[in-house]
Design a protein around this motif. Sequence first.
Motif, PDB file in Angstrom:
ATOM      1  N   LEU A  61       0.683  -1.154  -0.003  1.00 49.84           N
ATOM      2  CA  LEU A  61       0.058   0.073  -0.030  1.00 49.84           C
ATOM      3  C   LEU A  61       0.957   1.075   0.061  1.00 49.84           C
ATOM      4  N   PHE A  62       1.990   1.138   0.633  1.00 45.80           N
ATOM      5  CA  PHE A  62       2.893   2.331   0.825  1.00 45.80           C
ATOM      6  C   PHE A  62       3.490   2.743  -0.988  1.00 45.80           C
ATOM      7  N   ARG A  63       3.631   1.673  -1.323  1.00 46.98           N
ATOM      8  CA  ARG A  63       4.108   1.625  -2.929  1.00 46.98           C
ATOM      9  C   ARG A  63       3.024   2.718  -3.676  1.00 46.98           C
ATOM     10  N   TYR A  64       1.703   2.408  -3.399  1.00 45.29           N
ATOM     11  CA  TYR A  64       0.836   3.160  -4.077  1.00 45.29           C
ATOM     12  C   TYR A  64       0.210   4.448  -3.401  1.00 45.29           C
ATOM     13  N   ARG A  65       0.909   4.723  -2.538  1.00 48.47           N
ATOM     14  CA  ARG A  65       0.153   5.842  -1.594  1.00 48.47           C
ATOM     15  C   ARG A  65      -0.260   7.013  -2.189  1.00 48.47           C
ATOM     16  N   ASP A  66       0.565   7.377  -3.434  1.00 51.71           N
ATOM     17  CA  ASP A  66      -0.295   8.888  -4.181  1.00 51.71           C
ATOM     18  C   ASP A  66      -1.444   8.550  -4.783  1.00 51.71           C
ATOM     19  N   VAL A  67      -1.786   7.291  -5.108  1.00 47.32           N
ATOM     20  CA  VAL A  67      -2.995   6.884  -5.769  1.00 47.32           C
ATOM     21  C   VAL A  67      -4.206   6.427  -4.665  1.00 47.32           C
ATOM     22  N   LEU A  68      -3.717   5.852  -3.614  1.00 50.74           N
ATOM     23  CA  LEU A  68      -4.547   5.492  -2.775  1.00 50.74           C
ATOM     24  C   LEU A  68      -5.090   6.362  -1.392  1.00 50.74           C
ATOM     25  N   ASP A  69      -4.172   7.245  -0.922  1.00 51.96           N
ATOM     26  CA  ASP A  69      -4.429   8.078   0.166  1.00 51.96           C
ATOM     27  C   ASP A  69      -5.831   8.790  -0.226  1.00 51.96           C
ATOM     28  N   MET A  70      -6.823   8.660   1.017  1.00 49.65           N
ATOM     29  CA  MET A  70      -8.037   9.380   0.886  1.00 49.65           C
ATOM     30  C   MET A  70      -7.757  10.861   0.705  1.00 49.65           C
ATOM     31  N   ASP A  71      -6.667  11.375   1.251  1.00 51.78           N
ATOM     32  CA  ASP A  71      -6.671  12.769   1.327  1.00 51.78           C
ATOM     33  C   ASP A  71      -6.306  13.267  -0.076  1.00 51.78           C
ATOM     34  N   LYS A  72      -5.840  12.299  -0.957  1.00 49.81           N
ATOM     35  CA  LYS A  72      -5.710  12.726  -2.294  1.00 49.81           C
ATOM     36  C   LYS A  72      -6.674  12.082  -3.229  1.00 49.81           C
ATOM     37  N   GLY A  73      -7.986  11.597  -2.832  1.00 51.83           N
ATOM     38  CA  GLY A  73      -9.032  11.042  -3.346  1.00 51.83           C
ATOM     39  C   GLY A  73      -9.025   9.772  -3.503  1.00 51.83           C
ATOM     40  N   GLY A  74      -8.164   8.922  -2.862  1.00 54.12           N
ATOM     41  CA  GLY A  74      -8.235   7.540  -3.021  1.00 54.12           C
ATOM     42  C   GLY A  74      -9.116   6.829  -1.927  1.00 54.12           C
ATOM     43  N   CYS A  75      -8.582   5.706  -1.725  1.00 55.86           N
ATOM     44  CA  CYS A  75      -9.691   4.958  -0.789  1.00 55.86           C
ATOM     45  C   CYS A  75      -9.215   4.329   0.267  1.00 55.86           C
ATOM     46  N   VAL A  76      -8.061   4.719   0.858  1.00 55.68           N
ATOM     47  CA  VAL A  76      -7.253   4.252   1.870  1.00 55.68           C
ATOM     48  C   VAL A  76      -6.962   5.238   2.848  1.00 55.68           C
ATOM     49  N   ARG A  77      -7.463   5.153   4.111  1.00 54.51           N
ATOM     50  CA  ARG A  77      -7.038   6.000   5.315  1.00 54.51           C
ATOM     51  C   ARG A  77      -5.756   5.433   5.842  1.00 54.51           C
ATOM     52  N   TYR A  78      -4.581   5.960   5.780  1.00 56.82           N
ATOM     53  CA  TYR A  78      -3.584   5.385   6.291  1.00 56.82           C
ATOM     54  C   TYR A  78      -3.379   5.794   7.712  1.00 56.82           C
ATOM     55  N   SER A  79      -2.623   4.934   8.541  1.00 58.30           N
ATOM     56  CA  SER A  79      -2.639   5.013   9.863  1.00 58.30           C
ATOM     57  C   SER A  79      -1.580   6.227  10.108  1.00 58.30           C
ATOM     58  N   THR A  80      -1.818   7.010  11.179  1.00 61.88           N
ATOM     59  CA  THR A  80      -1.271   8.166  11.385  1.00 61.88           C
ATOM     60  C   THR A  80      -0.161   7.913  12.724  1.00 61.88           C
ATOM     61  N   SER A  82       0.580   5.024  15.986  1.00 57.28           N
ATOM     62  CA  SER A  82       0.317   4.129  17.153  1.00 57.28           C
ATOM     63  C   SER A  82      -1.066   4.369  17.494  1.00 57.28           C
ATOM     64  N   GLY A  83      -2.202   3.578  17.304  1.00 60.86           N
ATOM     65  CA  GLY A  83      -3.530   3.491  17.773  1.00 60.86           C
ATOM     66  C   GLY A  83      -4.417   4.215  16.720  1.00 60.86           C
ATOM     67  N   SER A  84      -3.855   4.650  15.857  1.00 61.54           N
ATOM     68  CA  SER A  84      -4.786   5.210  14.399  1.00 61.54           C
ATOM     69  C   SER A  84      -4.753   3.842  13.338  1.00 61.54           C
ATOM     70  N   PRO A  85      -6.063   3.421  13.361  1.00 63.24           N
ATOM     71  CA  PRO A  85      -6.253   2.523  12.415  1.00 63.24           C
ATOM     72  C   PRO A  85      -6.297   2.694  10.923  1.00 63.24           C
ATOM     73  N   TRP A  86      -5.966   1.743  10.170  1.00 61.26           N
ATOM     74  CA  TRP A  86      -5.942   2.010   8.715  1.00 61.26           C
ATOM     75  C   TRP A  86      -7.549   1.405   8.088  1.00 61.26           C
ATOM     76  N   LYS A  87      -7.963   2.406   7.510  1.00 57.98           N
ATOM     77  CA  LYS A  87      -9.445   2.358   7.184  1.00 57.98           C
ATOM     78  C   LYS A  87      -9.486   2.245   5.524  1.00 57.98           C
ATOM     79  N   PHE A  88     -10.397   1.354   5.116  1.00 64.14           N
ATOM     80  CA  PHE A  88     -10.414   1.204   3.561  1.00 64.14           C
ATOM     81  C   PHE A  88     -12.058   1.421   3.186  1.00 64.14           C
ATOM     82  N   GLN A  89     -12.032   1.992   2.066  1.00 64.44           N
ATOM     83  CA  GLN A  89     -13.492   2.037   1.441  1.00 64.44           C
ATOM     84  C   GLN A  89     -13.736   0.949   0.415  1.00 64.44           C
ATOM     85  N   ALA A  90     -14.618   0.043   0.982  1.00 67.67           N
ATOM     86  CA  ALA A  90     -14.574  -1.325   0.657  1.00 67.67           C
ATOM     87  C   ALA A  90     -14.806  -1.615  -0.962  1.00 67.67           C
ATOM     88  N   PRO A  91     -15.779  -1.077  -1.552  1.00 68.08           N
ATOM     89  CA  PRO A  91     -15.897  -1.238  -3.150  1.00 68.08           C
ATOM     90  C   PRO A  91     -14.539  -0.696  -3.633  1.00 68.08           C
TER      91      PRO A  91
END
Length: 110
Positions: A61-80, A82-91
Amino acid sequence: MQEPAIEPFKGIPERDGYVLTWIRKDKLNELTNTTIDEGLELLPWACKIAGCSAPTLKKKLFRYRDVLDMDKGGCVRYSTGSGSPWKFQAPEFKEFVLTHKREFMKSEEI
């Protein structure tokens, strides 16, 4: 007598955009049970979809961060951190994994 669902309390003025209101208990339960993260899945779910372990999936996922990051319009909320979960838009994440199936089927090493 019909009771209003929400009625502003007129004794305290609005302050900083907040208003004190009366809310029926049943309406309060509906409001508090609604989640903002509806439709989001966590890392164990994503591991099942991608077919790999959490450390391996994170590397991919880190390899595709530019595409997947929700802050950039993607579908993955990266952990910030310890204690911050990874979140994924399922579809959207399922579609991404299917599109990049070859990458996700490669060996553990990237």
